[in-house]
Design a protein around this motif. Structure first.
Motif, short mmCIF file in Angstrom:
data_model
loop_
_atom_site.label_atom_id
_atom_site.label_comp_id
_atom_site.label_asym_id
_atom_site.label_seq_id
_atom_site.Cartn_x
_atom_site.Cartn_y
_atom_site.Cartn_z
N ASP A 150 0.82 -1.20 0.00
CA ASP A 150 0.00 0.00 0.00
C ASP A 150 0.87 1.26 0.00
O ASP A 150 1.48 1.59 1.01
CB ASP A 150 -0.90 -0.02 1.24
CG ASP A 150 -2.02 0.98 1.12
OD1 ASP A 150 -2.02 1.76 0.16
OD2 ASP A 150 -2.89 0.99 2.00
N ASP A 151 0.94 1.94 -1.14
CA ASP A 151 1.71 3.19 -1.18
C ASP A 151 0.79 4.38 -1.39
O ASP A 151 1.21 5.42 -1.86
CB ASP A 151 2.77 3.14 -2.29
CG ASP A 151 2.16 3.25 -3.67
OD1 ASP A 151 1.01 2.81 -3.83
OD2 ASP A 151 2.82 3.78 -4.57
N GLU A 152 -0.47 4.20 -1.03
CA GLU A 152 -1.44 5.27 -1.25
C GLU A 152 -1.08 6.57 -0.56
O GLU A 152 -1.31 7.64 -1.08
CB GLU A 152 -2.76 4.83 -0.65
CG GLU A 152 -3.77 4.33 -1.60
CD GLU A 152 -5.03 4.08 -0.84
OE1 GLU A 152 -5.08 3.10 -0.11
OE2 GLU A 152 -5.95 4.89 -0.97
N PHE A 155 -5.77 -0.57 3.46
CA PHE A 155 -6.32 0.06 2.26
C PHE A 155 -7.30 1.16 2.66
O PHE A 155 -8.03 1.03 3.62
CB PHE A 155 -7.06 -0.96 1.40
CG PHE A 155 -6.16 -2.00 0.84
CD1 PHE A 155 -4.93 -1.65 0.34
CD2 PHE A 155 -6.54 -3.33 0.82
CE1 PHE A 155 -4.09 -2.61 -0.19
CE2 PHE A 155 -5.70 -4.29 0.30
CZ PHE A 155 -4.47 -3.92 -0.20
N SER A 156 -7.29 2.20 1.87
CA SER A 156 -8.25 3.26 2.13
C SER A 156 -9.63 2.78 1.70
O SER A 156 -9.76 1.93 0.83
CB SER A 156 -7.87 4.51 1.37
OG SER A 156 -8.12 4.34 0.01
N LEU A 183 -11.71 4.14 -0.13
CA LEU A 183 -11.95 4.39 -1.55
C LEU A 183 -11.49 3.22 -2.40
O LEU A 183 -12.20 2.77 -3.31
CB LEU A 183 -11.23 5.68 -1.96
CG LEU A 183 -11.58 6.22 -3.34
CD1 LEU A 183 -13.07 6.47 -3.44
CD2 LEU A 183 -10.81 7.50 -3.62
N VAL A 184 -10.31 2.70 -2.07
CA VAL A 184 -9.78 1.57 -2.82
C VAL A 184 -10.72 0.38 -2.69
O VAL A 184 -11.05 -0.31 -3.66
CB VAL A 184 -8.36 1.21 -2.32
CG1 VAL A 184 -7.97 -0.18 -2.77
CG2 VAL A 184 -7.36 2.23 -2.81
N ILE A 241 -13.90 0.95 -4.71
CA ILE A 241 -13.69 0.79 -6.15
C ILE A 241 -13.59 -0.68 -6.53
O ILE A 241 -14.24 -1.14 -7.46
CB ILE A 241 -12.40 1.53 -6.60
CG1 ILE A 241 -12.60 3.04 -6.49
CG2 ILE A 241 -12.04 1.17 -8.04
CD1 ILE A 241 -11.35 3.83 -6.80
N MET A 242 -12.80 -1.42 -5.77
CA MET A 242 -12.64 -2.83 -6.10
C MET A 242 -13.95 -3.59 -5.92
O MET A 242 -14.29 -4.46 -6.73
CB MET A 242 -11.54 -3.47 -5.24
CG MET A 242 -10.13 -3.04 -5.58
SD MET A 242 -9.71 -3.12 -7.33
CE MET A 242 -9.72 -4.88 -7.65
#
Lengths: 469, 409
Positions: free
Chosen positions: B255-257, B367-368, B370-371, B374-375
């Motif tokens: 995770d590099d968000e 994970f945020s 948003l991720v 979306i998934m």
């Protein structure tokens, strides 16, 4: 860039070409086989030039991806600006996909047209290199724009030459060879440009935008080489015309924009699949190198190699998979497989640390499979006289999609990082997946022939032809 | 008019999205919503004035059944001391004359003594500058002639924490220099932030913090480099109990968000020798520094750390000397900024790095929302479509079936 060659398979079916090379030549004096345009030996020579005609543009198209770290650092760019280099390539082709065939047929003629488009490619690359040399980003963008004007249209010209010289049995083989040559250009570029940059740096003693400019200028020699091929090809074609009384080749594309209103739902769904799928491939490859370095701790050389594997795989896989799809039919299932596999490989890259060779090889296979199965589907849902418009439109919105998504991808990477970028690409593929599922049902309910097996398709064709008799 | 309707609709959509996100984030993040009541106090228990350049910030974070004391002090080398007590009423006692004389252990105490559970200190001891002519950014394999005399942070003149203390944002900032020409236009600054609950900074690296942690942001701005090829590295030391050896774990994360292009977290942890037992305290950082004031991807430069070495004596910190007695050990490491080929310090004259110091196990990124949304939407929609379509097709087939059995007349 790669979207253009998939059309070739169809060109031989949908053209109203001039007469093929005739043997009843008016020449009286005997010629050596290699000089006689009616003999296969001579045509092999012509084929060599034809193959190298597109080499330069393919080589230079992915220069930014091959030199990503260097471009970012020497020009002091952020990723969104870097991706604009790709967007600027795509913008002219949003329009030119409709115009390229027209220009070749009506305005320039194939020979002059090819030379002119080659010149565009050359000048585009030189401007691009000059932009780097003088540290002017706008000049680089301009270079990519000019390069884009030439690039896609040159591919159309290349196809026309191929059909003109090899119509009949050999034409598919010729398309295959040209495709492999294009992939070779991309692959060589990916793996050699970093080394060239290194040598120039050693020679000049420092890194910086001048080093980058010189490197790109060296790359433009491939474009000049292609220009020479265009000139030779033009001469040989003219000579063949004189000797064999054949006509100049025509693309035979008829584009009528008013046809768009007649496009069926199935065709629009195919468009969505095409755009949603390709925007998750090409911008990704454009950004791939640094991704593999940062996430998987690859060396730059390794990163470039793994980034080019998609092209390497598709060179041999395209003919094989094309054969497979032709023999089995059921295009929808193949497209579905390709989309699902691509989704899987993008998710692997996003959510795991597994060796990216696995994901990229999968991506290479699925990308080739999609190309073989998707593009011919258009011919099943469009009447023949609208085929040119349908393909032109498909390429046009594909280029539009590529331009927009390239910029979006750069901005996403700058602000949210690679995970989010990969998730974004996954979302694009999911959209393609939604479209293919919908297409499946639409086709099913309307009794379309998209998903018939090859034997059923042959039967259908037979019965329809016997009906018409 | 149409525009306002459009705007209202957009707002409504955003609100809806926000609510969904809130719902999802509630599910994901509710595991760590522990809160503490944080109060800041400068120079606790001092009646007279302190000598210039010395200030002691006491951050008290009270939980339901325990208290965390963070002490940040510029006496000697800048130090962040973390003391964990199991009492909600523990307090810090400073014997100021003794404390200022820097030679007596026990001049700073947390009372009651029996409530003390864990304590450790992070000391910023030195700033190394070296001339990287070959552009390798590898000071460990460099001749000692490449090194300039290091800046000893204990001899720096530090500013007054009182002027930068902000009780609402719970931050304070300490800037200083060595008084020579290099620092005439620049300074080394350390900003400390304390947190009541889980969250992130707005600027990169956006480390995930929680109520058990505080963050130190270090930056070096406008300092005149002593060479055109200057690079810096920062020497850190930790002091902790002898039974708790320290080590640096490098944890990979997909995770590099929050910190684009950084897929690692380095954690300098102290845990009992028995490796299965939990980590008691940590310093956590992402291996990235920023060369531009606006922390962004172009300005990001990787950083590396050397392996921690045991030190013979306690670091030159007033706080450490006053608090720790015998039975404590020190270990030190260097954080090196930049990798081979990266621009030198002089290009931007700016370098910034952030470290999180806390109690317990280091926080782990997830994970945020948003991720995840979306998934979930991306994968869910095709599934739903397949199901719906399948049902539709089945129904049609059912309806069509009787026709198949109709008698042929």
């Amino acid at each position: 860039m790669a979207e253009r060659e998939e059309r070739r398979n169809l060109l031989d079916e949908d053209n109203s070409l001039s007469s093929p090379v005739r043997d009843d030549s008016g020449t009286a004096r005997p010629m050596a086989a290699i000089c006689d345009p009616s003999r296969i030996h001579h045509r092999i020579v012509v084929l060599t030039f034809m193959c190298f005609l597109g080499f330069g543009s393919y080589f230079c198209y992915d220069n930014p991806a091959a030199l990503q770290t260097q471009v970012l650092q020497d020009m002091n760019l952020n990723t969104s600006k870097f991706m604009q280099l790709y967007a600027w390539y795509s913008w002219p082709n949003v329009v030119l996909c409709f115009l390229g065939g027209f220009l070749l047929d009506r305005v320039f003629g194939i020979r002059l047209g090819t030379v002119i488009f080659s010149l565009f490619v050359c000048f585009g690359q030189v401007i691009f290199a000059a932009g780097a040399f003088f540290n002017a980003f706008w000049l680089m963008a301009l270079g990519r724009f000019v390069f884009g004007i030439g690039g896609e249209s040159l591919a159309v010209a290349q196809n026309t030459y191929a059909v003109n010289w090899f119509k009949g049995k050999e034409v598919n083989l010729v398309f295959g060879l040209q495709l492999s040559m294009a992939r070779l250009g991309s692959t060589v570029n990916m793996n050699i440009m970093g080394w060239v940059y290194g040598r120039i740096r050693d020679l000049m003693g420092h890194t910086g935008h001048t080093t980058l400019g010189v490197t790109l200028l060296i790359a433009s020699s491939t474009c000049i080489f292609s220009l020479l091929c265009a000139l030779v090809l033009g001469y040989l074609d003219k000579r063949a015309e004189r000797i064999l009384n054949k006509e100049q080749g025509k693309t035979g594309e008829v584009i009528k924009l008013t046809d768009v209103k007649d496009f069926s739902l199935s065709l629009w769904l195919i468009f969505i699949i095409c755009v949603a799928y390709y925007v998750a491939i090409f911008p990704f490859i454009g950004l791939g190198q640094v991704f593999f370095i940062e996430k998987f701790n690859f060396s730059p050389t390794q990163a470039r190699a793994v980034n080019s594997i998609v092209y390497i795989i598709s060179a041999p896989a395209s003919p094989v998979l094309g054969f497979l799809v032709d023999k089995t039919g059921r295009n929808l299932i193949w497209v579905l497989c390709a989309v699902v596999t691509t989704l899987a490989s993008h998710m692997m890259l996003a959510f795991t640390f597994w060796n990216p060779w696995i994901a990229m090889c999968l991506l290479g296979v699925s990308y080739s499979l999609l190309a073989c199965a998707l593009w011919p589907m258009v011919a099943f849902v469009v009447p023949e006289h609208q085929l040119g418009t349908a393909y032109g439109f498909m390429q046009s919105i594909q280029n539009l999609g590529l331009a927009l998504i390239s910029m979006a991808a750069g901005a996403i990477l700058d602000n949210r990082g690679y995970l989010f970028l990969e998730v974004f690409f996954c979302a694009c593929i999911c959209l393609a997946l939604i479209a293919i599922v919908m297409l499946y049902f639409v086709n099913y309910l309307r009794g379309g022939e998209l998903n018939l097996s090859a034997t059923a398709r042959a039967k259908l064709q037979k019965s329809s032809s016997s009906d018409s008799e | 008019m149409a525009a306002t309707v459009q705007l209202a609709r957009t707002h409504l959509m955003l609100l809806l999205l926000f609510l969904i996100l809130q719902l999802v984030s509630g599910f994901i993040l509710d595991s760590d919503d522990y809160r503490r009541r944080v109060s800041l106090e400068l120079n606790p228990g001092l009646n007279s004035s302190v000598p210039p350049g010395v200030s002691l910030l006491h951050i008290q974070a009270r939980g339901a059944s325990d208290t965390l004391h963070f002490l940040f002090c510029s006496l000697g080398a800048p130090t962040l001391l973390l003391v964990h007590t199991n009492s909600t009423s523990s307090s810090v006692k400073v014997d100021w004359p003794q404390f200022l004389s820097k030679n007596d252990s026990g001049s700073l105490q947390v009372e009651p003594k029996s409530s003390m559970l864990y304590s450790s200190a992070l000391v910023f001891t030195r700033l190394w500058e070296y001339e990287d002519v070959n552009n390798t950014a590898d000071p460990q394999n460099m001749p000692s002639s490449s090194f300039f005399p290091p800046y000893e942070l204990q001899s720096f003149t530090w500013g007054d924490l009182n002027k930068t203390l902000n009780s609402t944002t719970r931050t304070a900032q300490l800037c200083g220099g060595d008084g020579n020409s290099s620092f005439s236009n620049g300074s080394l600054c350390l900003a400390i932030s304390a947190f009541e609950s889980v969250g992130r900074d707005h600027i990169w690296p956006r480390l995930l913090h929680n109520a058990n942690s505080s963050q130190v942001h270090v930056w070096l701005k406008g300092v005149t480099a002593r060479s055109n090829y200057s690079r810096f590295s920062l020497e850190l030391q930790t002091v902790g109990s002898r039974e708790l050896p320290s080590r640096v774990d490098v944890v990979r994360s997909i995770d590099d968000e929050y910190t684009p292009s950084i897929f690692q977290v380095s954690e300098w942890v102290s845990s009992p020798v028995n490796s299965t037992s939990p980590v008691l305290g940590y310093s956590q950082w992402k291996p990235v520094a920023y060369r531009t004031v606006a922390h962004n991807l172009e300005g990001a430069t990787p950083c590396r750390h050397s392996s921690p070495q045991p030190m013979a004596e306690l670091p030159p910190s007033g706080l450490v000397k006053a608090y720790f007695g015998n039975g404590y050990q020190t270990s030190g490491l260097n954080i090196t900024f930049g990798i081979a080929g990266d621009p030198f310090y002089g290009v931007t004259n700016y370098l910034s790095w952030t470290v999180l110091v806390g109690l317990g196990s280091p926080p782990i990124d997830s994970f945020s929302p948003l991720v995840i949304v979306i998934m979930a939407v991306g994968l869910g929609t095709p599934m739903v479509l397949i199901l719906l379509g399948g049902v539709c097709v089945c129904i049609r087939k059912r309806q069509a079936e009787p026709l198949a059995y109709e008698p042929i007349n």
